[in-house]
Design a protein around this motif. Sequence first.
Motif, short mmCIF file in Angstrom:
data_model
loop_
_atom_site.label_atom_id
_atom_site.label_comp_id
_atom_site.label_asym_id
_atom_site.label_seq_id
_atom_site.Cartn_x
_atom_site.Cartn_y
_atom_site.Cartn_z
N LEU A 40 0.80 -1.22 0.00
CA LEU A 40 0.00 0.00 0.00
C LEU A 40 0.84 1.28 0.00
O LEU A 40 0.52 2.22 -0.72
N PRO A 41 1.94 1.34 0.76
CA PRO A 41 2.75 2.58 0.71
C PRO A 41 3.25 2.92 -0.70
O PRO A 41 3.26 4.09 -1.09
N LEU A 42 3.62 1.89 -1.48
CA LEU A 42 4.04 2.16 -2.86
C LEU A 42 2.87 2.67 -3.70
O LEU A 42 3.04 3.58 -4.52
N LEU A 43 1.70 2.08 -3.51
CA LEU A 43 0.54 2.54 -4.26
C LEU A 43 0.14 3.97 -3.90
O LEU A 43 -0.26 4.74 -4.76
N VAL A 44 0.29 4.30 -2.63
CA VAL A 44 0.01 5.68 -2.21
C VAL A 44 1.02 6.64 -2.85
O VAL A 44 0.65 7.73 -3.30
N LYS A 45 2.28 6.22 -2.94
CA LYS A 45 3.27 7.05 -3.64
C LYS A 45 2.88 7.26 -5.09
O LYS A 45 3.07 8.33 -5.65
N ARG A 46 2.34 6.23 -5.71
CA ARG A 46 1.98 6.30 -7.13
C ARG A 46 0.73 7.13 -7.37
O ARG A 46 0.67 7.98 -8.23
N TYR A 47 -0.33 6.85 -6.60
CA TYR A 47 -1.64 7.45 -6.87
C TYR A 47 -2.04 8.55 -5.88
O TYR A 47 -3.03 9.24 -6.11
N GLY A 48 -1.29 8.68 -4.78
CA GLY A 48 -1.73 9.60 -3.74
C GLY A 48 -2.98 9.05 -3.07
O GLY A 48 -3.45 7.96 -3.40
N ILE A 49 -3.50 9.79 -2.13
CA ILE A 49 -4.77 9.41 -1.52
C ILE A 49 -5.84 9.99 -2.44
O ILE A 49 -6.15 11.17 -2.39
N SER A 50 -6.37 9.13 -3.31
CA SER A 50 -7.26 9.62 -4.36
C SER A 50 -8.38 8.63 -4.63
O SER A 50 -8.34 7.48 -4.18
N SER A 51 -9.36 9.08 -5.39
CA SER A 51 -10.45 8.19 -5.78
C SER A 51 -9.92 7.08 -6.70
O SER A 51 -10.42 5.96 -6.67
N THR A 52 -8.89 7.38 -7.48
CA THR A 52 -8.29 6.36 -8.36
C THR A 52 -7.71 5.23 -7.52
O THR A 52 -7.91 4.05 -7.83
#
Length: 167
Positions: A40-52
């Motif tokens: 999840l930390p990597l995904l947050v780096k990629r997408y931010g906290i977003s609807s995507t």
Amino acid sequence: MLQFIYKLDSSIDLPSTPQSKESKANFVFIANFFNLCQHLPLLVKRYGISSTLLKLIIKIAMGRNACYLVVYENRIASDGIVTFGICKHYPIAPSAHVIGPVFTYTQFRGKGLATLGLRECIVSLRNKFAPDAIYIDTSEDNLAMQSVIAKIGFGQYVRSFDRPDID
């Protein structure tokens, strides 16, 4: 924009491809809730906290999607999404998968990381899900992605379609 659709049947062996010039790159395949939580930390780096990101989390948790990441120097260099058994742009069999979109950050292009990611994604899909076919599409003007697709062994595009939502 005209999109070219490529199909890789499960019976076709992947050609051996040269290893990425960046041997420090790591491949991560996320296809279940446990892997999702782990990365999840990597995904947050990629997408931010977003609807995507929220949509992706829900789709992975429901088993509708997977994603992959190519991590280089603790940063995502390239990534892609996999959808199982459905495509909103063209018909596929329920036992087929679609890879895309695929994205590589500008500073990491030309290093073989997109090829590494796509190839490892296909290997992971075949090992974990045994799809009958894998599809990928790209725009007619995306010559770099067409080159990556060719290196993986998809061959010529099987058909095309006009995708009006891309400018």
